[in-house]
Scaffold this motif. Structure first.
Motif, PDB file in Angstrom:
ATOM      1  N   ALA A 179      -2.141  21.059   1.339  1.00 34.47           N
ATOM      2  CA  ALA A 179      -2.949  20.983   1.460  1.00 34.47           C
ATOM      3  C   ALA A 179      -4.103  20.618  -0.193  1.00 34.47           C
ATOM      4  CB  ALA A 179      -3.679  22.780   1.805  1.00 34.47           C
ATOM      5  N   ARG A 180      -3.051  20.283  -1.989  1.00 30.95           N
ATOM      6  CA  ARG A 180      -2.775  20.229  -2.641  1.00 30.95           C
ATOM      7  C   ARG A 180      -3.128  18.742  -3.251  1.00 30.95           C
ATOM      8  NH1 ARG A 180      -2.089  25.370  -5.615  1.00 30.95           N
ATOM      9  NH2 ARG A 180      -2.773  26.837  -4.333  1.00 30.95           N
ATOM     10  N   GLY A 181      -2.742  18.046  -1.990  1.00 32.59           N
ATOM     11  CA  GLY A 181      -3.036  16.589  -1.318  1.00 32.59           C
ATOM     12  C   GLY A 181      -1.503  16.424  -1.433  1.00 32.59           C
ATOM     13  N   THR A 182      -1.333  14.731  -0.468  1.00 36.03           N
ATOM     14  CA  THR A 182      -0.508  14.509  -0.484  1.00 36.03           C
ATOM     15  C   THR A 182      -0.229  13.003  -1.885  1.00 36.03           C
ATOM     16  OG1 THR A 182      -0.765  12.831   0.596  1.00 36.03           O
ATOM     17  CG2 THR A 182      -0.183  14.945   1.474  1.00 36.03           C
ATOM     18  N   THR A 215     -10.166  19.456   1.513  1.00 32.35           N
ATOM     19  CA  THR A 215      -8.857  18.887   1.057  1.00 32.35           C
ATOM     20  C   THR A 215      -9.669  17.539   2.272  1.00 32.35           C
ATOM     21  OG1 THR A 215      -5.993  18.258   1.164  1.00 32.35           O
ATOM     22  CG2 THR A 215      -7.512  20.476   2.843  1.00 32.35           C
ATOM     23  N   VAL A 216      -8.814  16.762   1.820  1.00 35.38           N
ATOM     24  CA  VAL A 216      -8.700  15.745   2.996  1.00 35.38           C
ATOM     25  C   VAL A 216      -7.436  14.803   3.614  1.00 35.38           C
ATOM     26  CG1 VAL A 216     -10.944  14.683   1.454  1.00 35.38           C
ATOM     27  CG2 VAL A 216      -8.334  13.733   1.044  1.00 35.38           C
ATOM     28  N   SER A 217      -7.582  14.414   4.670  1.00 36.78           N
ATOM     29  CA  SER A 217      -6.521  14.083   5.626  1.00 36.78           C
ATOM     30  C   SER A 217      -5.558  12.487   4.517  1.00 36.78           C
ATOM     31  CB  SER A 217      -6.606  13.271   6.444  1.00 36.78           C
ATOM     32  OG  SER A 217      -7.404  12.536   6.839  1.00 36.78           O
ATOM     33  N   PRO A 218      -4.722  12.495   4.507  1.00 29.51           N
ATOM     34  CA  PRO A 218      -3.380  11.220   3.866  1.00 29.51           C
ATOM     35  C   PRO A 218      -3.912  10.374   4.752  1.00 29.51           C
ATOM     36  CG  PRO A 218      -2.391  13.215   5.680  1.00 29.51           C
ATOM     37  CD  PRO A 218      -3.392  13.572   5.599  1.00 29.51           C
ATOM     38  N   ASP A 219      -5.172  10.356   6.163  1.00 27.58           N
ATOM     39  CA  ASP A 219      -4.832   8.522   6.782  1.00 27.58           C
ATOM     40  C   ASP A 219      -6.171   8.404   6.566  1.00 27.58           C
ATOM     41  OD1 ASP A 219      -2.772   8.465   9.376  1.00 27.58           O
ATOM     42  OD2 ASP A 219      -3.219  10.684   9.041  1.00 27.58           O
ATOM     43  N   ALA A 230      -3.418  10.176  -1.018  1.00 32.44           N
ATOM     44  CA  ALA A 230      -4.229  10.939  -1.572  1.00 32.44           C
ATOM     45  C   ALA A 230      -4.397  11.573  -2.981  1.00 32.44           C
ATOM     46  CB  ALA A 230      -4.743  12.982  -1.559  1.00 32.44           C
ATOM     47  N   HIS A 231      -3.572  10.784  -4.239  1.00 30.87           N
ATOM     48  CA  HIS A 231      -2.970  11.279  -4.902  1.00 30.87           C
ATOM     49  C   HIS A 231      -3.256   9.489  -6.147  1.00 30.87           C
ATOM     50  CE1 HIS A 231      -0.223  15.115  -5.187  1.00 30.87           C
ATOM     51  NE2 HIS A 231      -1.434  15.395  -5.267  1.00 30.87           N
ATOM     52  N   ALA A 232      -3.078   8.790  -4.596  1.00 23.94           N
ATOM     53  CA  ALA A 232      -3.159   7.604  -5.131  1.00 23.94           C
ATOM     54  C   ALA A 232      -4.343   6.542  -5.084  1.00 23.94           C
ATOM     55  CB  ALA A 232      -2.034   5.824  -4.451  1.00 23.94           C
ATOM     56  N   LEU A 233      -5.304   7.625  -4.265  1.00 26.45           N
ATOM     57  CA  LEU A 233      -6.424   7.026  -4.052  1.00 26.45           C
ATOM     58  C   LEU A 233      -7.148   7.749  -5.299  1.00 26.45           C
ATOM     59  CD1 LEU A 233      -9.176   6.442  -2.437  1.00 26.45           C
ATOM     60  CD2 LEU A 233      -9.193   8.026  -1.233  1.00 26.45           C
ATOM     61  N   ASN A 276       0.784  -1.395   0.285  1.00 19.59           N
ATOM     62  CA  ASN A 276       0.444  -0.608  -0.064  1.00 19.59           C
ATOM     63  C   ASN A 276       0.670   1.469   0.270  1.00 19.59           C
ATOM     64  OD1 ASN A 276      -2.495  -1.397   0.559  1.00 19.59           O
ATOM     65  ND2 ASN A 276      -2.330  -1.906   2.130  1.00 19.59           N
ATOM     66  N   PRO A 277       0.490   1.843  -0.353  1.00 20.33           N
ATOM     67  CA  PRO A 277       1.411   3.696  -0.377  1.00 20.33           C
ATOM     68  C   PRO A 277       1.126   4.224   1.213  1.00 20.33           C
ATOM     69  CG  PRO A 277      -1.135   4.013  -1.564  1.00 20.33           C
ATOM     70  CD  PRO A 277      -0.828   2.092  -1.357  1.00 20.33           C
ATOM     71  N   PRO A 278       2.191   4.799   0.963  1.00 24.80           N
ATOM     72  CA  PRO A 278       2.975   5.446   2.465  1.00 24.80           C
ATOM     73  C   PRO A 278       1.440   6.657   3.038  1.00 24.80           C
ATOM     74  CG  PRO A 278       4.858   5.476   1.296  1.00 24.80           C
ATOM     75  CD  PRO A 278       3.749   5.050   0.363  1.00 24.80           C
ATOM     76  N   VAL A 279       1.214   6.475   4.046  1.00 25.65           N
ATOM     77  CA  VAL A 279       0.533   7.593   4.083  1.00 25.65           C
ATOM     78  C   VAL A 279       1.812   8.553   4.293  1.00 25.65           C
ATOM     79  CG1 VAL A 279      -1.153   8.475   6.884  1.00 25.65           C
ATOM     80  CG2 VAL A 279      -1.069   5.804   5.855  1.00 25.65           C
ATOM     81  N   VAL A 280       1.565   9.730   4.048  1.00 25.00           N
ATOM     82  CA  VAL A 280       2.430  11.136   4.279  1.00 25.00           C
ATOM     83  C   VAL A 280       2.029  12.144   4.794  1.00 25.00           C
ATOM     84  CG1 VAL A 280       3.555  12.870   2.252  1.00 25.00           C
ATOM     85  CG2 VAL A 280       3.780  10.498   1.355  1.00 25.00           C
ATOM     86  N   ARG A 281       2.250  12.567   5.772  1.00 24.77           N
ATOM     87  CA  ARG A 281       1.716  13.423   6.871  1.00 24.77           C
ATOM     88  C   ARG A 281       2.407  14.960   6.217  1.00 24.77           C
ATOM     89  NH1 ARG A 281       1.461   9.541  10.264  1.00 24.77           N
ATOM     90  NH2 ARG A 281      -0.231   8.234  10.212  1.00 24.77           N
ATOM     91  N   THR A 282       2.066  15.574   5.880  1.00 26.26           N
ATOM     92  CA  THR A 282       2.835  17.364   5.552  1.00 26.26           C
ATOM     93  C   THR A 282       1.705  18.415   5.353  1.00 26.26           C
ATOM     94  OG1 THR A 282       4.751  17.852   4.744  1.00 26.26           O
ATOM     95  CG2 THR A 282       3.064  17.018   3.122  1.00 26.26           C
TER      96      THR A 282
END
Length: 393
Positions: free
Chosen positions: A65-68, A247-251, A71-74, A30-36
């Protein structure tokens, strides 16, 4: 060797969409959770180049806020699921609906709304649209009624397939033709089918909206929504998303992507249980009607067979007309395996009674009880419902 995705079933594709990129020759499943929040560029030239690409409408990892990448994977997986070019993520399904209307409608426009859509859409109409000079009117879901009510100012037909509570089905292809002939967009809430059972864009709709909180997530632990569109329309929706700071959270993106991988396995289980229970309850002396598109008794059952590849776990009971709300409440309170909650789409079964005058499109005199059939053994759920009905019988 790379597999040919075009030859794969959707069930297979869902497992492999939005997967991780290689890292030093290997990759996590799975893609990593990127929090930034801040994303650092190696130099000013790279930062300016990324900004130029972003301003041109390209998706760039440039600010939290533009996506990590999570989020891009989803987004990539969701767009592929719906058969669209671009998917945008929102904190709730309602936020996704509101965003579409804010972006696509302006003062002086008219929007035609299916009567039986998600109830909160009516609040958007009264609290936002009409106060800003955007006219609204309702149609009964049929192309004939929509054609009679469309006006030169109509810029959008908004529907839900099928409609909430009563599951009235719309002919998306015919409504798309009507909308486009009048210079309007067709927007379809596709939450019931969750992108898997029905493809509004493939039938001519311009925008598909989904509350991923339901079946896409599947575990009742994330609030999320999505909008899927193509071409310039998708870019316009994205630009307004940036303006509005949505925006949505990476989690949440990570958990939603995890749920999306298993939706093709879960939905048939929900559907099989719901259809079994719907048939079990049809004809019960305390139930006037059972509403479920996969039942042959559904008035637009053939349209469901034409445009959908399956059903979900929702069904609605029309209780016998002489049963008052206190009695129906007692029936629901007696149930041991059904939670009492207003959402659906998770692994758990739910029951919710509703007075008939509060359900749009309700044509039965009796009180409505919506059931969501979870992943429990249907035989246990049948026994629980039988005990509940016996308690008021």
């Amino acid at each position: 060797m790379t597999a040919d995705r075009s030859r794969q079933s959707e069930r297979t594709r869902l497992i492999h969409l939005g997967r991780s990129a290689p890292i030093e020759g290997v990759r996590p499943v799975n893609p990593p959770v990127v929090r930034t929040s801040t994303v650092l560029a190696p130099d000013i030239a790279t930062m300016r180049a990324n900004k130029a690409r972003r301003d041109d409408g390209s998706r760039v990892f440039s600010y939290g806020a533009r996506g990590t990448p999570t989020a891009h994977a989803l987004e990539d997986a969701w767009a592929a699921l719906e058969g669209g070019e671009r998917a945008l993520l929102f904190p709730t399904g309602l936020a996704a609906i509101a965003h579409v209307m804010i972006t696509c409608l302006a003062p002086g426009d008219h929007v035609l709304i299916q009567n039986t859509v998600y109830p909160q859409v009516h609040n958007i109409r009264s609290a936002y649209l009409e106060r800003r000079g955007i006219a609204t009117s309702y149609f009964d879901g049929t192309v004939q009624d929509a054609a009679a009510k469309i006006t030169p100012a109509t810029r959008m037909i908004y529907g839900e397939n099928p409609g909430s509570w009563v599951y009235d089905l719309i002919d998306v292809a015919a409504l798309a033709t009507l909308a486009h002939d009048h210079g309007a967009l067709l927007v379809v809430d596709n939450t019931w089918a969750s992108g898997l059972l029905h493809k509004p864009l493939a039938h001519g709709a311009d925008i598909s909206v989904i509350a991923g909180t339901k079946y896409v997530v599947g575990h009742s632990d994330v609030m999320i929504g999505a909008v899927v569109a193509n071409g310039d329309l998708g870019r316009d929706l994205w630009r307004m998303q940036v303006v509005m700071g949505q925006t949505v959270s990476p989690d949440d993106a990570y958990l939603t992507l995890r749920g999306l991988r298993t939706i093709a396995a879960r939905l048939p289980m929900h559907a099989a249980g719901a259809l079994r229970i719907a048939r079990h309850l049809e004809g019960h002396p305390l139930i006037a009607a059972v509403l479920h598109p996969a039942l042959e008794s559904h008035p637009r059952h053939e349209l469901w067979r034409r445009d959908f590849t399956g059903a979900n776990g929702l069904l609605t009971l029309a209780m016998r007309a002489d049963l008052d709300m206190a009695t129906v409440d007692r029936f629901v309170d007696t149930l041991g395996l059904f939670g009492i909650g207003s959402s659906w789409g998770g692994f758990e079964s739910l029951a919710l009674p509703q007075a008939p005058d509060t359900v749009r499109g309700w044509t039965h005199p009796g009180i409505a009880v919506r059931l969501h059939i979870g992943l429990e053994d249907p035989a246990d759920l049948e026994a629980d419902l039988s005990r509940g009905l016996a308690a008021i019988g």
